[in-house]
Write a protein that holds these residues in place. Sequence first.
Motif, PDB file in Angstrom:
ATOM      1  N   HIS A 150     -12.269  -0.062   4.835  1.00 52.39           N
ATOM      2  CA  HIS A 150     -12.960  -0.616   3.905  1.00 52.39           C
ATOM      3  C   HIS A 150     -14.333   0.002   3.666  1.00 52.39           C
ATOM      4  O   HIS A 150     -15.085   0.291   4.731  1.00 52.39           O
ATOM      5  CB  HIS A 150     -13.269  -1.968   3.897  1.00 52.39           C
ATOM      6  CG  HIS A 150     -12.244  -3.126   4.084  1.00 52.39           C
ATOM      7  ND1 HIS A 150     -11.791  -4.064   3.121  1.00 52.39           N
ATOM      8  CD2 HIS A 150     -11.341  -3.405   4.950  1.00 52.39           C
ATOM      9  CE1 HIS A 150     -10.671  -4.485   3.154  1.00 52.39           C
ATOM     10  NE2 HIS A 150     -10.374  -4.549   4.614  1.00 52.39           N
ATOM     11  N   PHE A 185       0.785  -1.417   0.036  1.00 49.00           N
ATOM     12  CA  PHE A 185       0.077   0.166   0.000  1.00 49.00           C
ATOM     13  C   PHE A 185       0.755   1.171  -0.017  1.00 49.00           C
ATOM     14  O   PHE A 185       0.534   2.505  -0.620  1.00 49.00           O
ATOM     15  CB  PHE A 185      -1.030  -0.035   1.171  1.00 49.00           C
ATOM     16  CG  PHE A 185      -2.283  -0.828   0.906  1.00 49.00           C
ATOM     17  CD1 PHE A 185      -2.406  -1.559  -0.169  1.00 49.00           C
ATOM     18  CD2 PHE A 185      -3.244  -0.777   1.851  1.00 49.00           C
ATOM     19  CE1 PHE A 185      -3.458  -2.481  -0.459  1.00 49.00           C
ATOM     20  CE2 PHE A 185      -4.422  -1.749   1.457  1.00 49.00           C
ATOM     21  CZ  PHE A 185      -4.471  -2.663   0.546  1.00 49.00           C
ATOM     22  N   ASN A 228      -9.604  -3.562   9.833  1.00 49.91           N
ATOM     23  CA  ASN A 228      -9.180  -4.485  10.869  1.00 49.91           C
ATOM     24  C   ASN A 228      -7.905  -3.851  11.304  1.00 49.91           C
ATOM     25  O   ASN A 228      -6.994  -3.694  10.452  1.00 49.91           O
ATOM     26  CB  ASN A 228      -9.069  -5.822   9.936  1.00 49.91           C
ATOM     27  CG  ASN A 228     -10.378  -6.347   9.314  1.00 49.91           C
ATOM     28  OD1 ASN A 228     -11.399  -6.216   9.926  1.00 49.91           O
ATOM     29  ND2 ASN A 228     -10.343  -6.488   8.061  1.00 49.91           N
ATOM     30  N   GLY A 245      -8.460 -10.261  11.257  1.00 47.63           N
ATOM     31  CA  GLY A 245      -8.530 -10.331   9.831  1.00 47.63           C
ATOM     32  C   GLY A 245      -7.823  -9.514   8.771  1.00 47.63           C
ATOM     33  O   GLY A 245      -8.015  -9.382   7.596  1.00 47.63           O
ATOM     34  N   GLN A 246      -6.731  -8.765   9.427  1.00 48.67           N
ATOM     35  CA  GLN A 246      -5.910  -7.864   8.385  1.00 48.67           C
ATOM     36  C   GLN A 246      -5.038  -8.664   7.709  1.00 48.67           C
ATOM     37  O   GLN A 246      -4.283  -9.352   8.544  1.00 48.67           O
ATOM     38  CB  GLN A 246      -5.140  -6.802   9.496  1.00 48.67           C
ATOM     39  CG  GLN A 246      -4.284  -6.051   8.625  1.00 48.67           C
ATOM     40  CD  GLN A 246      -3.820  -4.838   9.751  1.00 48.67           C
ATOM     41  OE1 GLN A 246      -3.990  -5.012  10.972  1.00 48.67           O
ATOM     42  NE2 GLN A 246      -3.586  -3.792   8.958  1.00 48.67           N
ATOM     43  N   ALA A 247      -4.927  -8.415   6.639  1.00 45.23           N
ATOM     44  CA  ALA A 247      -3.927  -9.238   5.630  1.00 45.23           C
ATOM     45  C   ALA A 247      -2.989  -8.370   5.430  1.00 45.23           C
ATOM     46  O   ALA A 247      -1.806  -8.530   5.010  1.00 45.23           O
ATOM     47  CB  ALA A 247      -4.763  -9.811   4.514  1.00 45.23           C
ATOM     48  N   VAL A 248      -3.187  -6.747   4.935  1.00 44.92           N
ATOM     49  CA  VAL A 248      -2.240  -6.104   4.627  1.00 44.92           C
ATOM     50  C   VAL A 248      -1.669  -5.226   5.724  1.00 44.92           C
ATOM     51  O   VAL A 248      -2.580  -4.490   6.398  1.00 44.92           O
ATOM     52  CB  VAL A 248      -2.772  -5.023   3.418  1.00 44.92           C
ATOM     53  CG1 VAL A 248      -1.679  -4.170   3.154  1.00 44.92           C
ATOM     54  CG2 VAL A 248      -3.292  -6.177   2.094  1.00 44.92           C
ATOM     55  N   ASP A 279     -10.852  -1.873  -4.273  1.00 42.00           N
ATOM     56  CA  ASP A 279     -10.404  -2.926  -3.739  1.00 42.00           C
ATOM     57  C   ASP A 279     -10.203  -4.035  -4.852  1.00 42.00           C
ATOM     58  O   ASP A 279     -11.022  -4.366  -5.596  1.00 42.00           O
ATOM     59  CB  ASP A 279     -11.074  -3.483  -2.806  1.00 42.00           C
ATOM     60  CG  ASP A 279     -10.430  -4.892  -1.780  1.00 42.00           C
ATOM     61  OD1 ASP A 279     -10.462  -4.695  -0.683  1.00 42.00           O
ATOM     62  OD2 ASP A 279     -10.163  -5.896  -2.418  1.00 42.00           O
ATOM     63  N   ILE A 280      -9.125  -4.605  -5.145  1.00 43.24           N
ATOM     64  CA  ILE A 280      -8.683  -5.689  -6.198  1.00 43.24           C
ATOM     65  C   ILE A 280      -9.508  -6.802  -5.889  1.00 43.24           C
ATOM     66  O   ILE A 280      -9.589  -7.597  -6.906  1.00 43.24           O
ATOM     67  CB  ILE A 280      -7.193  -5.692  -6.289  1.00 43.24           C
ATOM     68  CG1 ILE A 280      -6.985  -5.973  -7.714  1.00 43.24           C
ATOM     69  CG2 ILE A 280      -6.642  -6.851  -5.389  1.00 43.24           C
ATOM     70  CD1 ILE A 280      -5.356  -5.996  -8.149  1.00 43.24           C
ATOM     71  N   GLY A 281      -9.735  -7.186  -4.793  1.00 43.72           N
ATOM     72  CA  GLY A 281     -10.757  -8.491  -4.392  1.00 43.72           C
ATOM     73  C   GLY A 281     -11.680  -8.128  -3.925  1.00 43.72           C
ATOM     74  O   GLY A 281     -11.933  -8.584  -2.718  1.00 43.72           O
ATOM     75  N   HIS A 313      -6.087   0.610   6.579  1.00 48.37           N
ATOM     76  CA  HIS A 313      -7.044   0.787   5.435  1.00 48.37           C
ATOM     77  C   HIS A 313      -8.522   0.766   6.133  1.00 48.37           C
ATOM     78  O   HIS A 313      -8.650  -0.106   6.953  1.00 48.37           O
ATOM     79  CB  HIS A 313      -6.945   0.005   4.390  1.00 48.37           C
ATOM     80  CG  HIS A 313      -6.712  -1.410   4.777  1.00 48.37           C
ATOM     81  ND1 HIS A 313      -5.463  -2.055   5.056  1.00 48.37           N
ATOM     82  CD2 HIS A 313      -7.604  -2.395   4.492  1.00 48.37           C
ATOM     83  CE1 HIS A 313      -5.800  -3.365   5.394  1.00 48.37           C
ATOM     84  NE2 HIS A 313      -7.047  -3.630   5.002  1.00 48.37           N
ATOM     85  N   PHE A 333      -9.209   3.966  -3.445  1.00 45.46           N
ATOM     86  CA  PHE A 333      -9.138   3.092  -4.555  1.00 45.46           C
ATOM     87  C   PHE A 333      -9.759   1.907  -4.356  1.00 45.46           C
ATOM     88  O   PHE A 333     -10.425   1.541  -3.194  1.00 45.46           O
ATOM     89  CB  PHE A 333      -7.742   2.929  -5.072  1.00 45.46           C
ATOM     90  CG  PHE A 333      -6.802   2.003  -3.876  1.00 45.46           C
ATOM     91  CD1 PHE A 333      -6.249   3.028  -2.834  1.00 45.46           C
ATOM     92  CD2 PHE A 333      -6.936   0.746  -3.926  1.00 45.46           C
ATOM     93  CE1 PHE A 333      -5.394   2.279  -1.842  1.00 45.46           C
ATOM     94  CE2 PHE A 333      -5.935   0.065  -2.914  1.00 45.46           C
ATOM     95  CZ  PHE A 333      -5.298   0.880  -1.693  1.00 45.46           C
TER      96      PHE A 333
END
Length: 142
Positions: A107, A12, A92, A98-101, A36-38, A105, A34
């Motif tokens: 959502h 990011f 998150n 549940g935070q992956a990045v 979300d790509i997924g 951020h 921006f």
Amino acid sequence: MPDAPSDPTCIFCKIGTGQIPCHKLYEDETVLAFLDIGPLSHGHCLIIPKGHYVTIDQMPPEAVTACTRLLPGLSRAVVAATGCKGWNILQNNGKIAGQAVDHLHFHIIPRTAGDNLGYRWPAGKLDPAQAKVLVEEITRAL
Ligand code: AMP
Ligand code: ZN
């Protein structure tokens, strides 16, 4: 924001500096929004600070404000564009949440009937004795 932290290995941060492309919705000196790509649903988008902060407790309040001040207008724009009937705002903190990045951020997740995303809220019952202790502990730490 002057002297905002950055992490050259962070995806990011790279999107924030333009090294990695994104489907940009809004940008100023301190924040970027921006798609979300997924996406979990049509119109799912993200707001990030340009500074690298992993979780919200690490952020100066003004960096939080720079992100959250976008929420009403971007929500209105997403509703106008998608016709969604509601939306969730999710942020998150930590892997267990549940935070992956690992770059903070927010959502915006549009919701429509039958979207199959579900909503789990297994409410408990606040115990008055525990509440008293919690209020003491949290207010002492505040
Ligand atoms: P979280 O689980 O809260 O950390 O969410 C991370 C979100 O970032 C997921 O919804 C991903 O689909 C999204 N994501 C990861 N990489 C990108 C990227 N390059 N561009 C846009 N969204 C991304
Ligand atoms: Zn980062």
